[in-house]
Design a protein around this motif. Structure first.
Motif, short mmCIF file in Angstrom:
data_model
loop_
_atom_site.label_atom_id
_atom_site.label_comp_id
_atom_site.label_asym_id
_atom_site.label_seq_id
_atom_site.Cartn_x
_atom_site.Cartn_y
_atom_site.Cartn_z
N LEU A 45 29.09 56.90 29.14
CA LEU A 45 28.25 55.75 28.75
C LEU A 45 28.12 55.60 27.24
O LEU A 45 28.11 54.48 26.73
CB LEU A 45 26.88 55.89 29.41
CG LEU A 45 26.87 55.90 30.93
CD1 LEU A 45 25.47 56.15 31.46
CD2 LEU A 45 27.43 54.60 31.47
N ALA A 46 28.01 56.71 26.52
CA ALA A 46 27.86 56.63 25.07
C ALA A 46 29.11 56.01 24.43
O ALA A 46 29.00 55.18 23.52
CB ALA A 46 27.59 58.01 24.48
N MET A 47 30.27 56.39 24.92
CA MET A 47 31.51 55.84 24.38
C MET A 47 31.63 54.35 24.69
O MET A 47 32.09 53.57 23.84
CB MET A 47 32.70 56.61 24.92
CG MET A 47 33.96 56.46 24.14
SD MET A 47 35.21 57.62 24.77
CE MET A 47 36.28 57.65 23.36
N LEU B 44 25.12 50.26 35.85
CA LEU B 44 26.41 49.76 36.29
C LEU B 44 27.45 50.85 36.50
O LEU B 44 28.29 50.75 37.39
CB LEU B 44 26.98 48.77 35.27
CG LEU B 44 26.09 47.61 34.86
CD1 LEU B 44 26.75 46.82 33.73
CD2 LEU B 44 25.80 46.71 36.04
N PHE B 45 27.42 51.86 35.64
CA PHE B 45 28.47 52.87 35.61
C PHE B 45 27.92 54.26 35.88
O PHE B 45 26.76 54.56 35.57
CB PHE B 45 29.14 52.89 34.22
CG PHE B 45 29.85 51.62 33.87
CD1 PHE B 45 31.14 51.38 34.31
CD2 PHE B 45 29.22 50.65 33.11
CE1 PHE B 45 31.80 50.20 33.99
CE2 PHE B 45 29.87 49.46 32.79
CZ PHE B 45 31.16 49.24 33.23
N THR B 46 28.79 55.13 36.42
CA THR B 46 28.43 56.55 36.52
C THR B 46 28.40 57.13 35.11
O THR B 46 29.00 56.57 34.18
CB THR B 46 29.46 57.31 37.38
OG1 THR B 46 30.76 57.21 36.77
CG2 THR B 46 29.50 56.77 38.81
N ALA B 47 27.72 58.24 34.94
CA ALA B 47 27.59 58.86 33.62
C ALA B 47 28.94 59.21 33.01
O ALA B 47 29.12 59.15 31.79
CB ALA B 47 26.71 60.11 33.71
N ASP B 48 29.91 59.56 33.85
CA ASP B 48 31.22 59.98 33.36
C ASP B 48 32.29 58.90 33.58
O ASP B 48 33.49 59.19 33.62
CB ASP B 48 31.65 61.27 34.05
CG ASP B 48 31.77 61.12 35.56
OD1 ASP B 48 31.29 60.09 36.12
OD2 ASP B 48 32.32 62.03 36.20
#
Length: 133
Positions: A53-55, A33-37
């Protein structure tokens, strides 16, 4: 740039999939869904800006049982900005375990990369009063 019907369907599907993956706790699939940053701005909800993504995953896990049991997205509007970049505006309805509900507006920047369309920036604005911007 003119978005094709296929691009419009892919971007709309991307926005719709967010609720399904989130509600099923599939936070390790957020790269779909999201870019890595990606920046996920929940300042209006008291959470600041989450980056990466981790956050995003860690914040959802930290909410635990306070996460809505269901996210529903409606009223998706796409605005073409430039090649491989689209702004979207949509409405979100969250249903909590205690039966309360909330309404938000999602403001997204979505970019096309090697893996297809992904959200690079999302701002979530709570809807707390009628007839306000």
């Amino acid at each position: 740039m003119t978005l094709t019907a296929e691009d419009r369907a892919a971007v709309t599907d991307l926005i719709n999939r967010h609720g399904h993956l989130t509600d099923s706790g599939e936070f390790d699939r957020m790269q779909e869904l999201f870019t890595a940053d990606a920046a996920y701005d929940v300042t209006d909800l008291g959470g600041g800006v989450l980056t990466g993504l981790a956050m995003l995953r860690d914040a959802a896990l930290a909410l635990g049982e306070r996460n809505p049991v269901a996210h529903h997205v409606t009223n998706i509007v796409l605005t073409e900005v430039a090649d491989d970049r689209v702004h979207t505006l949509s409405k979100g309805i969250g249903i909590n375990a205690d039966g309360t509900i909330g309404s938000v507006t999602y403001e997204d920047t979505i970019v096309r990369g090697d893996s297809g369309w992904r959200i690079s920036h999302r701002t979530v604005r709570a809807r707390r009063a009628p007839l306000t911007r």
